[in-house]
Scaffold this motif. Structure first.
Motif: not given
Ligand code: ADP
Ligand code: MG
Length: 598
Positions: A384-403
């Motif tokens: 479902p939308s908002g489930g975290g898919k885009t966020t998960a993908a963004s972590l691969i190129p280090r759009f963000w670093d994991t907590s």
């Protein structure tokens, strides 16, 4: 307060770098020019003295023309030196502003991609630019004026002793009263009021911008007066604060200040009247009149100098707020880059107990997620939308670093890899792919700047962009965004795919677009995707479940957690969320087909 200003200044001068010396030279010249500017007054004093000595036989005053020329030369020299001073301070100020911009941009470049992508970074860039410009007034003008004024006061002290200390003191007293009243407006609890006043001004201008931005919405929804409310309140609040500050705080001190600034002789004239009889009696009346003439004329430059101090004080405040904005930029988060990069061993991607919470969010967007994608596999993330898919993908190129936990590419934590190596290994196609306002050729070539025209052409063909090129006036060289050449969402998506195809990276991360579901585009995008994903490790966020049927593994995410995973058929058998989504999806497709058939 004084302490703080001093540190502001040293921070600013820190940015001046090699040009710091030039600033000091400028300040020194400014002091020299001020002293030169005082000398003509002494010449005038000499003229008056000579005249009075020979009165009434005026022709006997032989030195007058010499003093006149000297006064002229000193005045011109004073102006010339002041010019030179401003030249130095301006050069240094512009260089400092440019250094501030460079330092800020350099810092922002180190920010995580996710930060650069967000509005916050655009805002910060804007504010940085404005703030850097605002330091200019202080460094180029105000500092020189402050130093000049200090030099003038020292000069006045000397002149006081040289001529008549009582009249000198009277002039000085007027200046002191004026300065004291000026500072009462800005110090203590008045400072707080002034801040509130400036704050209200800020709020009002923001509300104004917001209001203008909101006009389309207001029109579309037919709103009327109520939409003004925030803006109106901001204006009213500003007017209240302005009144409080000007009427409550400034009225008396400002009147005093202006009176004594403009009338530096208010003490001088009464004093002279008091002293005159004694001078007359002692026979030194001629000297007395000479001295009075000097101070009466000299008091004129005091008001100029005081006005400059006034500007300097506001320049200081401007610089202070500018600096706090600059610091905001400098405090933006940065991505840590390892000094000892490890080289990824293969083309696998693995999430190990990864959690990630956005800044300011209360719940994690990704919550203890683990999965592995073997080299060459295609794994789909659905849910479902908002489930975290885009966020998960963004972590691969280090759009963000994991907590917490780690994302591994080729067995190496992305934080331990050289960012360039990582970027070479992974291609990303995100939903909000940006196309630049340049030619399609250049837009595609950003992913591999050394690619030839032919290679770009081939990538565009593979991404099914031939029809786009055909309809554009200059084909691949058409500059986007000019002369009405805009691409539809689906077309943009295909150009973005061409970019990824050209990059030819072994790992592909895709956030599939939902918005471009017209059948023609969809078919072409599917075809382009087929080319892009062939023989590569693929992590695909899929919205249309038809695209994931053939995936090696499907990972179902909801509320930041992996709740199911398996192949299409095992997940259908499991009769969980995926199975329900599949039924839903098929219903939607059937509905669309039946609509199209009508
Ligand atoms: P999906 O791609 O599965 O639709 P997202 O990864 O976009 O989900 O979003 C997961 C959660 O993180 C959502 O609750 C969303 O509101 C939040 N989120 C997404 N992007 C941001 C962001 N830039 N800042 C704060 N929260 C965000
Ligand atoms: Mg998404």
């Amino acid at each position: 307060m004084k302490e703080k200003k001093k540190s502001d200044l040293s921070v600013l001068l820190g940015y001046a770098g090699n040009y710091k010396g030039l600033t000091f030279l400028g300040l020194l010249l400014s002091a020299v020019s001020m002293v030169l500017g005082m000398l003509p007054y002494i010449c005038i004093w000499l003229v008056v003295r000579d005249l009075i000595q020979v009165a009434p036989n005026w022709t006997e005053a032989s030195g007058i023309s010499r003093y006149g020329w000297m006064a002229f030369i000193f005045a011109v020299a004073g102006i010339a030196v002041y010019f030179a001073a401003l030249m130095c301070t301006h050069l240094a100020a512009f260089r400092t502003a440019s250094n501030i911009r460079k330092a800020g941009m350099k810092h922002l470049m180190k920010a995580p991609l996710g930060f650069s992508d967000s509005n916050a970074s655009g805002l910060l860039r804007n504010r940085l630019d404005g703030a850097a410009a605002e330091t200019e007034t202080l460094l180029a003008h105000n500092l020189a004026d402050i130093v000049g004024t200090v030099a003038m006061f020292l000069g006045m002290l000397v002149l006081m002793i040289v001529f008549d200390w009582r009249m000198g003191l009277a002039c000085l007293l007027a200046a002191v009263v004026s300065i004291v009243s000026m500072f009462t407006m800005m110090g203590g609890k008045n400072a707080k009021l002034m801040q509130e006043y400036q704050g209200a001004q800020d709020v009002m201008s923001k509300a104004g911008t917001e209001y203008v931005r909101g006009i389309p919405v207001v029109k579309v929804f037919q709103q009327t007066v109520y939409s003004f409310k925030a803006f109106k309140e901001a204006i009213e609040n500003y007017s209240k604060k302005a009144e409080q500050y000007t009427d409550g705080v400034c009225r008396t001190p400002q009147s005093v200040n202006l009176t004594f600034t403009e009338g530096a002789f208010v003490f001088l004239v009464p004093l002279a009247l008091l002293l005159a009889p004694a001078a007359l009696a002692s026979g030194s009346f001629a000297g007395f009149v000479t001295n009075f003439a000097f101070y009466a004329i000299f008091s004129a430059i005091i008001s100029t100098a005081l006005a400059k101090i006034m500007f300097a004080a506001s320049g200081m405040m401007l610089a202070h707020t500018a600096l706090s904005r600059i610091n905001e930029v400098m405090n933006a988060p940065t991505l840590k880059i390892t000094d000892h990069p490890k080289v990824p061993k293969d083309n696998s991607v693995e999430f190990k107990n990864v959690s990630f919470t956005y800044d300011g969010a209360e719940v994690p967007a990704i919550d203890n997620v683990s999965f592995k994608v073997e080299p060459g596999q295609t794994v789909a993330l659905v849910g479902p939308s908002g489930g975290g898919k885009t966020t998960a993908a963004s972590l691969i190129p280090r759009f963000w670093d994991t907590s917490a936990g780690s994302v591994l590419v080729g067995g190496v934590d992305v934080r331990d890899a050289d960012p360039h190596v990582l970027m070479d290994q992974v291609a990303f196609v995100f939903q909000n792919n940006r196309l630049f306002k340049t030619s399609i050729l250049e837009n595609v070539r950003v992913s591999r700047p050394d690619a030839t025209r032919e290679e770009v052409q081939a990538a565009l063909s593979q991404a099914q962009c031939d029809d786009i090129l055909q309809k554009l006036p200059d084909g691949m060289d058409t500059v986007l965004g000019t002369k009405g050449t805009y691409l539809s969402g689906g077309e943009q998506q295909r150009v973005a795919l061409a970019r990824a195809i050209l990059k030819d990276a072994p790992i592909v991360v895709l956030d599939e677009a939902t918005a471009f579901a017209d059948p023609e585009n969809e078919a072409m995008i599917q075809k382009a995707l087929g080319t892009l994903t062939k023989g590569r490790t693929v992590i695909m966020i899929a919205h249309r479940l038809s695209t994931v049927v053939g995936a090696d593994r499907i990972i179902v995410m909801d509320n930041g957690k992996v709740i199911e995973q398996g192949t299409h058929s095992t997940l259908l058998q499991a009769k969980g969320l995926y199975e329900r989504m599949w039924q839903e999806y098929n219903r939607a497709v059937r509905w669309r087909i039946s609509k199209e058939a009508q």
